[in-house]
Design a protein around this motif. Sequence first.
Motif, mmCIF file in Angstrom:
data_model
loop_
_atom_site.group_PDB
_atom_site.id
_atom_site.type_symbol
_atom_site.label_atom_id
_atom_site.label_comp_id
_atom_site.label_asym_id
_atom_site.label_seq_id
_atom_site.Cartn_x
_atom_site.Cartn_y
_atom_site.Cartn_z
ATOM 1 N N ARG A 63 0.811 -1.223 0.000
ATOM 2 C CA ARG A 63 0.000 0.000 0.000
ATOM 3 C C ARG A 63 0.842 1.270 0.000
ATOM 4 O O ARG A 63 0.310 2.367 -0.107
ATOM 5 N N LEU A 64 2.146 1.130 0.139
ATOM 6 C CA LEU A 64 3.011 2.298 0.265
ATOM 7 C C LEU A 64 3.632 2.680 -1.063
ATOM 8 O O LEU A 64 3.996 1.821 -1.854
ATOM 9 N N GLY A 65 3.743 3.962 -1.272
ATOM 10 C CA GLY A 65 4.410 4.465 -2.465
ATOM 11 C C GLY A 65 5.885 4.719 -2.193
ATOM 12 O O GLY A 65 6.473 4.166 -1.259
ATOM 13 N N ALA A 66 6.465 5.601 -2.972
ATOM 14 C CA ALA A 66 7.901 5.876 -2.877
ATOM 15 C C ALA A 66 8.241 6.866 -1.776
ATOM 16 O O ALA A 66 9.376 6.931 -1.331
ATOM 17 N N ARG A 67 7.283 7.662 -1.321
ATOM 18 C CA ARG A 67 7.589 8.710 -0.353
ATOM 19 C C ARG A 67 6.946 8.364 0.998
ATOM 20 O O ARG A 67 5.788 8.681 1.251
ATOM 21 N N VAL A 68 7.735 7.683 1.846
ATOM 22 C CA VAL A 68 7.270 7.233 3.161
ATOM 23 C C VAL A 68 8.187 7.809 4.224
ATOM 24 O O VAL A 68 9.409 7.719 4.107
ATOM 25 N N VAL A 69 7.589 8.395 5.261
ATOM 26 C CA VAL A 69 8.351 8.885 6.406
ATOM 27 C C VAL A 69 7.837 8.154 7.642
ATOM 28 O O VAL A 69 6.638 8.106 7.893
ATOM 29 N N LEU A 70 8.765 7.568 8.386
ATOM 30 C CA LEU A 70 8.440 6.809 9.587
ATOM 31 C C LEU A 70 8.760 7.652 10.811
ATOM 32 O O LEU A 70 9.821 8.277 10.873
ATOM 33 N N VAL A 71 7.844 7.655 11.778
ATOM 34 C CA VAL A 71 8.042 8.464 12.976
ATOM 35 C C VAL A 71 7.737 7.642 14.225
ATOM 36 O O VAL A 71 6.940 6.713 14.199
ATOM 37 N N CYS A 72 8.402 8.014 15.300
ATOM 38 C CA CYS A 72 8.125 7.458 16.620
ATOM 39 C C CYS A 72 8.468 8.544 17.636
ATOM 40 O O CYS A 72 8.364 9.728 17.325
ATOM 41 N N GLN A 73 8.887 8.169 18.817
ATOM 42 C CA GLN A 73 9.210 9.159 19.840
ATOM 43 C C GLN A 73 10.604 9.728 19.641
ATOM 44 O O GLN A 73 10.810 10.926 19.742
ATOM 45 N N SER A 74 11.571 8.853 19.354
ATOM 46 C CA SER A 74 12.961 9.313 19.248
ATOM 47 C C SER A 74 13.646 8.892 17.951
ATOM 48 O O SER A 74 14.691 9.424 17.623
ATOM 49 N N GLY A 75 13.105 7.923 17.257
ATOM 50 C CA GLY A 75 13.709 7.429 16.023
ATOM 51 C C GLY A 75 14.106 5.972 16.072
ATOM 52 O O GLY A 75 14.343 5.363 15.033
ATOM 53 N N VAL A 76 14.177 5.374 17.259
ATOM 54 C CA VAL A 76 14.630 3.987 17.384
ATOM 55 C C VAL A 76 13.630 3.028 16.733
ATOM 56 O O VAL A 76 13.992 2.208 15.891
ATOM 57 N N ARG A 77 12.361 3.127 17.121
ATOM 58 C CA ARG A 77 11.356 2.228 16.542
ATOM 59 C C ARG A 77 11.145 2.530 15.053
ATOM 60 O O ARG A 77 10.928 1.625 14.255
#
Length: 197
Positions: A63-77
């Motif tokens: 379902r994901l395209g080419a432009r995906v940004v992943l976020v969490c609290q600090s970046g580890v997950r």
Amino acid sequence: MAPETSTVTALDPQTLRDWMNRHEDLIVLDVRSAAEFETLHIRGSYNVPLPLLSEHTDELAERLGARVVLVCQSGVRAEQARQRLGTAGIGSARVLAGGVPGFAAAGGDVVRGAQHWDLERQVRMAAGTLVVGGLLAGKFISPKLRLLAGAIGTGLTFSAATNTCAMGKALARMPWNKTAAEPTAESAIRQLPAASA
């Protein structure tokens, strides 16, 4: 900023703000728990907790395209999620530097809800309390109880070396972290827009 390549994985909050205004195909995935997402999240982001993403990586990647940004609290997950998605063919995913708090501090558009302690803060509190409790119990009850502090220190060292957190997983199951319903695989996948061809 360095040119976009597959080796650049971090994205600063200002760039994300710019992308949100310019790219309709952008998908921001928040891999924190539903309770953390409820507390504070980036407007327009989708909540897909890391355990769910890990179990259904291939289905989500479809379902994901080419432009995906992943976020969490600090970046580890988010980095763990990026690595998982990379195995499913999504090599261009980025990790938001500073996490959701960094985006909010940079003036990004966020939604604030019921306040809960984030999971990383709970882990620090639990580990610190157990270490102090073990040292005090070792002094006043039995010296053998100091082993509790050593066990927690060993666990934290293992956690850092393997980039996993057993205490975090255990705390995530606690009732106070279940105030918001965790998304199911079906609801998480269905909420995402279909990837454009």
